[in-house]
Design a protein around this motif. Structure first.
Motif, PDB file in Angstrom:
ATOM      1  N   ILE A   2       6.867  16.958 -47.288  1.00 22.95           N
ATOM      2  CA  ILE A   2       7.812  18.076 -47.220  1.00 22.95           C
ATOM      3  C   ILE A   2       7.417  19.044 -46.111  1.00 22.95           C
ATOM      4  O   ILE A   2       8.258  19.516 -45.342  1.00 22.95           O
ATOM      5  N   GLY A   3       6.116  19.311 -45.978  1.00 23.97           N
ATOM      6  CA  GLY A   3       5.638  20.211 -44.943  1.00 23.97           C
ATOM      7  C   GLY A   3       5.933  19.695 -43.552  1.00 23.97           C
ATOM      8  O   GLY A   3       6.349  20.443 -42.660  1.00 23.97           O
ATOM      9  N   LEU A   4       5.737  18.399 -43.336  1.00 23.11           N
ATOM     10  CA  LEU A   4       6.014  17.800 -42.033  1.00 23.11           C
ATOM     11  C   LEU A   4       7.496  17.892 -41.671  1.00 23.11           C
ATOM     12  O   LEU A   4       7.854  18.222 -40.533  1.00 23.11           O
ATOM     13  N   LEU A   5       8.348  17.605 -42.627  1.00 21.01           N
ATOM     14  CA  LEU A   5       9.787  17.668 -42.362  1.00 21.01           C
ATOM     15  C   LEU A   5      10.215  19.076 -41.974  1.00 21.01           C
ATOM     16  O   LEU A   5      10.962  19.276 -41.020  1.00 21.01           O
ATOM     17  N   TRP A   6       9.714  20.063 -42.700  1.00 26.64           N
ATOM     18  CA  TRP A   6      10.107  21.435 -42.397  1.00 26.64           C
ATOM     19  C   TRP A   6       9.410  21.950 -41.147  1.00 26.64           C
ATOM     20  O   TRP A   6       9.924  22.843 -40.465  1.00 26.64           O
ATOM     21  N   ASP A   7       8.256  21.409 -40.791  1.00 27.96           N
ATOM     22  CA  ASP A   7       7.658  21.701 -39.479  1.00 27.96           C
ATOM     23  C   ASP A   7       8.617  21.296 -38.362  1.00 27.96           C
ATOM     24  O   ASP A   7       8.836  22.036 -37.401  1.00 27.96           O
ATOM     25  N   MET A   8       9.147  20.076 -38.484  1.00 29.14           N
ATOM     26  CA  MET A   8      10.058  19.581 -37.450  1.00 29.14           C
ATOM     27  C   MET A   8      11.300  20.447 -37.358  1.00 29.14           C
ATOM     28  O   MET A   8      11.806  20.731 -36.256  1.00 29.14           O
ATOM     29  N   ILE A   9      11.783  20.891 -38.499  1.00 32.15           N
ATOM     30  CA  ILE A   9      12.989  21.718 -38.523  1.00 32.15           C
ATOM     31  C   ILE A   9      12.731  23.069 -37.858  1.00 32.15           C
ATOM     32  O   ILE A   9      13.476  23.505 -36.979  1.00 32.15           O
ATOM     33  N   THR A  10      11.640  23.742 -38.260  1.00 31.73           N
ATOM     34  CA  THR A  10      11.363  25.069 -37.710  1.00 31.73           C
ATOM     35  C   THR A  10      10.986  24.992 -36.233  1.00 31.73           C
ATOM     36  O   THR A  10      11.329  25.884 -35.453  1.00 31.73           O
ATOM     37  N   ALA A  11      10.293  23.924 -35.844  1.00 36.16           N
ATOM     38  CA  ALA A  11       9.881  23.796 -34.440  1.00 36.16           C
ATOM     39  C   ALA A  11      11.021  23.342 -33.545  1.00 36.16           C
ATOM     40  O   ALA A  11      11.065  23.698 -32.363  1.00 36.16           O
ATOM     41  N   GLY A  12      11.952  22.560 -34.080  1.00 32.58           N
ATOM     42  CA  GLY A  12      12.987  21.970 -33.244  1.00 32.58           C
ATOM     43  C   GLY A  12      14.358  22.598 -33.346  1.00 32.58           C
ATOM     44  O   GLY A  12      15.222  22.351 -32.504  1.00 32.58           O
ATOM     45  N   MET A  13      14.569  23.437 -34.362  1.00 33.93           N
ATOM     46  CA  MET A  13      15.910  23.989 -34.590  1.00 33.93           C
ATOM     47  C   MET A  13      16.349  24.895 -33.444  1.00 33.93           C
ATOM     48  O   MET A  13      17.454  24.788 -32.925  1.00 33.93           O
ATOM     49  N   ASP A  14      15.499  25.837 -33.053  1.00 36.93           N
ATOM     50  CA  ASP A  14      15.899  26.843 -32.069  1.00 36.93           C
ATOM     51  C   ASP A  14      15.436  26.537 -30.654  1.00 36.93           C
ATOM     52  O   ASP A  14      16.108  26.907 -29.685  1.00 36.93           O
ATOM     53  N   THR A  15      14.262  25.905 -30.516  1.00 36.48           N
ATOM     54  CA  THR A  15      13.646  25.822 -29.191  1.00 36.48           C
ATOM     55  C   THR A  15      14.501  25.061 -28.184  1.00 36.48           C
ATOM     56  O   THR A  15      14.583  25.441 -27.015  1.00 36.48           O
ATOM     57  N   THR A  16      15.160  23.998 -28.617  1.00 39.36           N
ATOM     58  CA  THR A  16      15.998  23.228 -27.696  1.00 39.36           C
ATOM     59  C   THR A  16      17.183  24.052 -27.220  1.00 39.36           C
ATOM     60  O   THR A  16      17.474  24.118 -26.015  1.00 39.36           O
ATOM     61  N   ALA A  17      17.873  24.685 -28.164  1.00 38.66           N
ATOM     62  CA  ALA A  17      19.030  25.499 -27.791  1.00 38.66           C
ATOM     63  C   ALA A  17      18.625  26.648 -26.881  1.00 38.66           C
ATOM     64  O   ALA A  17      19.335  26.978 -25.917  1.00 38.66           O
ATOM     65  N   ILE A  18      17.481  27.272 -27.155  1.00 41.15           N
ATOM     66  CA  ILE A  18      16.987  28.372 -26.327  1.00 41.15           C
ATOM     67  C   ILE A  18      16.742  27.881 -24.902  1.00 41.15           C
ATOM     68  O   ILE A  18      17.148  28.533 -23.926  1.00 41.15           O
ATOM     69  N   SER A  19      16.086  26.748 -24.763  1.00 37.71           N
ATOM     70  CA  SER A  19      15.752  26.227 -23.436  1.00 37.71           C
ATOM     71  C   SER A  19      17.004  25.921 -22.629  1.00 37.71           C
ATOM     72  O   SER A  19      17.075  26.217 -21.424  1.00 37.71           O
ATOM     73  N   VAL A  20      18.006  25.329 -23.261  1.00 39.95           N
ATOM     74  CA  VAL A  20      19.229  24.966 -22.537  1.00 39.95           C
ATOM     75  C   VAL A  20      20.037  26.216 -22.187  1.00 39.95           C
ATOM     76  O   VAL A  20      20.637  26.292 -21.102  1.00 39.95           O
ATOM     77  N   GLU A  21      20.053  27.207 -23.071  1.00 33.56           N
ATOM     78  CA  GLU A  21      20.780  28.445 -22.748  1.00 33.56           C
ATOM     79  C   GLU A  21      20.185  29.122 -21.513  1.00 33.56           C
ATOM     80  O   GLU A  21      20.913  29.564 -20.616  1.00 33.56           O
ATOM     81  N   VAL A  48       9.838  33.275 -30.276  1.00 31.65           N
ATOM     82  CA  VAL A  48      10.571  32.448 -29.327  1.00 31.65           C
ATOM     83  C   VAL A  48      11.463  33.345 -28.465  1.00 31.65           C
ATOM     84  O   VAL A  48      11.842  34.438 -28.876  1.00 31.65           O
ATOM     85  N   THR A  49      11.816  32.873 -27.267  1.00 32.20           N
ATOM     86  CA  THR A  49      12.451  33.745 -26.267  1.00 32.20           C
ATOM     87  C   THR A  49      13.969  33.611 -26.258  1.00 32.20           C
ATOM     88  O   THR A  49      14.542  33.022 -25.343  1.00 32.20           O
ATOM     89  N   TYR A  50      14.627  34.168 -27.256  1.00 33.79           N
ATOM     90  CA  TYR A  50      16.078  34.270 -27.197  1.00 33.79           C
ATOM     91  C   TYR A  50      16.471  35.183 -26.032  1.00 33.79           C
ATOM     92  O   TYR A  50      15.772  36.141 -25.716  1.00 33.79           O
ATOM     93  N   MET A  51      17.616  34.883 -25.411  1.00 40.13           N
ATOM     94  CA  MET A  51      18.150  35.798 -24.410  1.00 40.13           C
ATOM     95  C   MET A  51      18.537  37.112 -25.087  1.00 40.13           C
ATOM     96  O   MET A  51      19.131  37.108 -26.175  1.00 40.13           O
ATOM     97  N   ARG A  52      18.215  38.235 -24.433  1.00 37.44           N
ATOM     98  CA  ARG A  52      18.534  39.548 -25.005  1.00 37.44           C
ATOM     99  C   ARG A  52      20.042  39.699 -25.179  1.00 37.44           C
ATOM    100  O   ARG A  52      20.516  40.214 -26.194  1.00 37.44           O
ATOM    101  N   THR A  53      20.795  39.246 -24.188  1.00 43.78           N
ATOM    102  CA  THR A  53      22.255  39.219 -24.272  1.00 43.78           C
ATOM    103  C   THR A  53      22.695  37.771 -24.249  1.00 43.78           C
ATOM    104  O   THR A  53      22.532  37.088 -23.223  1.00 43.78           O
TER     105      THR A  53
END
Length: 509
Positions: free
Chosen positions: A291-310, A482-487
Motif C-alpha cells: 500500500i505504501g509503495l502504491l501511494w508513493d507512486m501516486i504522490t510522486a507522480g500525480m503532480d510532478t509530470t503536469a508541473i514539468s509540462v506546464e 513542488v514548483t507550481y506556477m504562481r499564475t
C-alpha cells in the motif's frame, strides 16, 4: 502559570546552549545568524529554493540554516552535490520523517520515507527490477499514449467550440487530467473517469483521500521544526487513523477486484498493483509495504509530470523560435498523416532537448527531499553532525553560471552541443536526484513529459492570451515542495493537423 513562565524563560537559554554546543564542537558551514527557539524560520522567504540560492551568494555554496533546533545544510553547486549524493551517499542516505510522514508511511514501511537499510534495499530492488523495468514500461506504453491522445482530443474539442473561438484555455486543467488518469491506470489499472469526463465513486474517494492528506499535514508545519511547540499542535491520532483506514479500505477494494479478475483470467496484468500482488511472496512484501509503495507512486507522480509540462509550455510560448524549431522537427519526422508515439523519440533529438531544458530550468522538486545524516560526516570541509538534514538545491545547481552558459536562458540547443545525463549520473542536472535515493521512475517521467510536449506541439500552435505579450507572462513560482506556477498558464491553441488526428484511440490493459 508560574511553571509556564519559567518554561518560556528557559527555552531561549536551552536553544542558545544547544546552538553553542554545535558551534564549539563542530566546524559548521556559514549561514545567517539564527534567533533563539525559531532559528532562521522567520528569515526564510516562502519560495525557499530561491531564498537559499540568494543566501549562497552571500555565504558560499554550502550553508547552515536552522529550522528551530534542527540543523539544515543546503548545497548549491555541482561539486558539493556530487559529494552529498555519491561520495558521502551512504552516510547521508537516511530520511527525515516528520510526524505526519511517519504516520502516512507506517514509520517508513514504504520507499520514499524509509531509512537506508535492508528494507529500503529490498523495496528499491522491487521498483528497479520489476516495476520500472524497460520491459514493463514498454508494456504500459499504450496506456500513456492513450491518455496523452485523450488530452489532445479534449483540447481540440474545447478550442474549436464556437463559443471559445480565439479564447485562451487553462492549460493546467488538461495536464492534470492526463497526470491523474495516467497514474491511476499505471498504479491501479483503473481509469476513474469515463469518456464524458465524469469521475466514478472510487475516483471521487481517491481524490478526497489525497486532499484530506494535505489537510492533515498543513497545521503541523511549524511544530515539526520546534519540538517545544508540539504541545500546542498535537498530532490528531484519531484523524490520522481514520485517514489511514480510509486509504487502506479503498486500496483493499481495488486489491480484491484485481484478485478476482486474475482468478477469472488466469493471469496478471502489467500495471503496478497486479505486479506487486504477484511479487508479494517472492520479495516477502507486507501489505503495509504494498500500500505504501502504491501511494508513493501516486504522490510522486500525480503532480510532478503536469508541473514539468506546464513550465515547458510556458517557456515555449515565451520563446516562439524554439516552439517553431521543435514543430519543424515533428513535421519532418512524423508528418501530417499520423500522430507521434514514444517509439519516435530516438528520431526527435530536439524534442528531447526541449524536455531536458525545461527540467533544468524548472525541476519539479527544486529542493530534494532532505537526506538525513546517520553519522558525523564532512562535506566541503565542514562538519555535518549526525541527525542533520542535508538538502541539494537542484534549482541552483542547474543555474550555476560556473557550469552553464547563460543559465537563465531557455536554449535546448545546449544539449545538442553536449549530451548531459539527467538520471543521476551527471551532477550538473538532477531533476530526479542521484545516488542511493535516485527516483526509480525517472525514465517513466521522462517519457511522459516528452510525449505530452511532443503531442501538444505537433497538434497545436500555442500563443499567449489576446492582449498579453510574452514579456508579461508570470514566470514566478508558488511556495511549496513542488514548483507550481504562481499564475497558472493560459494559452490559445490553434489546431495544425487534419481533424481526424485529434481522436482518442482507447485501450484497456
Amino acid at each position: 502559570m508560574a511553571a509556564l513562565l519559567l518554561l518560556l524563560l528557559l527555552l531561549p537559554a536551552v536553544f542558545l546552549l544547544h546552538h553553542l554546543y554545535h558551534r564549539l564542537r563542530f566546524r559548521l558551514p556559514p549561514g545567517p545568524r539564527p534567533l533563539p527557539i525559531v532559528g532562521n524560520l522567520y528569515d526564510v522567504k516562502p519560495v525557499r529554493f530561491r531564498c537559499f540560492a540568494d543566501w549562497a551568494q552571500s555565504y558560499g555554496p554550502i550553508i547552515s540554516v536552522w529550522f528551530g533546533s534542527t540543523l539544515n545544510v543546503i548545497v548549491s553547486n555541482t561539486e558539493l552535490a556530487k559529494e552529498v549524493l555519491k561520495e558521502k551517499d551512504q552516510q547521508l542516505a537516511d530520511r527525515h520523517r516528520s510526524r505526519s510522514a511517519a504516520k502516512f508511511s507506517r514509520d517508513g514501511q514504504d520507499l520514499i520515507w524509509a531509512d537506508y537499510g535492508p528494507h529500503y534495499v529490498k523495496v528499491r530492488k522491487v521498483c528497479t527490477l520489476e516495476l520500472f523495468s524497460p520491459k514493463r514500461l514498454e508494456a504500459l506504453r499504450p496506456i500513456r499514449e492513450d491518455e496523452v491522445t485523450a488530452m489532445v482530443e479534449s483540447i481540440y474539442h474545447d478550442c474549436t467550440a464556437p463559443e471559445n473561438a480565439g479564447k485562451s484555455l487553462l492549460v493546467k486543467k488538461y495536464l492534470g487530467a492526463v497526470a491523474f488518469n495516467n497514474i491511476t491506470r499505471l498504479a491501479f489499472g483503473k481509469r476513474f473517469v469515463n469518456s464524458e469526463g465524469i469521475i466514478d465513486k472510487q475516483g471521487l474517494e481517491f481524490k478526497a483521500i489525497v486532499a484530506n492528506g494535505l489537510k492533515l499535514v498543513h497545521p503541523l508545519a511549524m511544530a515539526e521544526h520546534i519540538p517545544w511547540l508540539r504541545w500546542m499542535f498535537p498530532l490528531d491520532e484519531d484523524a490520522f487513523a481514520k485517514h489511514g483506514a480510509r486509504r487502506d479500505q479503498l486500496t483493499r477494494e481495488i486489491m480484491e477486484e484485481h484478485t478476482r479478475a486474475r482468478e477469472e483470467s488466469g493471469g496478471a496484468k502489467q500495471h503496478f498493483f497486479d505486479a506487486l500482488l504477484t511479487l508479494k511472496d517472492k520479495y516477502d512484501l507486507s501489505e503495509d509495504t504494498i500500500i505504501g509503495l502504491l501511494w508513493d507512486m501516486i504522490t510522486a507522480g500525480m503532480d510532478t509530470t503536469a508541473i514539468s509540462v506546464e513550465w515547458a509550455m510556458a517557456e515555449l510560448i515565451k520563446n516562439p523560435r524554439v516552439q517553431q524549431k521543435a514543430q519543424e522537427e515533428l513535421d519532418r519526422v512524423i508528418g501530417y498523416e499520423r500522430v507521434m508515439t514514444e517509439l519516435d523519440f530516438s528520431n526527435l533529438p530536439y524534442l528531447q532537448c526541449v524536455a531536458k531544458e525545461a527540467l533544468r530550468l524548472h525541476p519539479p522538486t527544486p529542493l530534494m527531499l532532505p537526506h538525513r545524516s546517520n553519522s558525523n560526516v564532512k562535506i566541503g570541509g565542514y562538519d555535518i553532525p549526525k541527525g542533520s538534514n542535508v538538502h541539494v538545491n537542484v534549482w541552483a545547481v542547474a543555474r550555476d553560471p560556473a557550469v552553464w552558459k547563460n543559465p537563465s536562458e531557455f536554449r535546448p540547443e545546449r544539449f545538442l552541443e553536449e549530451d548531459v545525463d539527467m538520471k543521476g549520473h551527471d551532477f550538473r542536472l538532477l531533476p530526479f536526484g542521484a545516488g542511493r535515493r535516485v527516483c526509480p521512475g525517472a525514465q517513466l517521467g521522462i517519457n511522459l513529459v516528452a510525449s505530452m510536449i511532443g503531442h501538444l506541439l505537433h497538434h497545436f500552435n500555442w500563443a499567449p492570451p489576446s492582449g498579453v505579450s510574452t514579456n508579461e507572462m508570470d514566470m514566478g513560482e508558488n511556495p511549496g515542495l513542488v514548483t507550481y506556477m504562481r499564475t497558472p498558464l493560459e494559452a490559445v491553441p490553434t489546431p495544425r493537423l487534419p481533424s481526424d488526428l485529434y481522436k482518442r484511440i482507447a485501450v484497456d490493459l
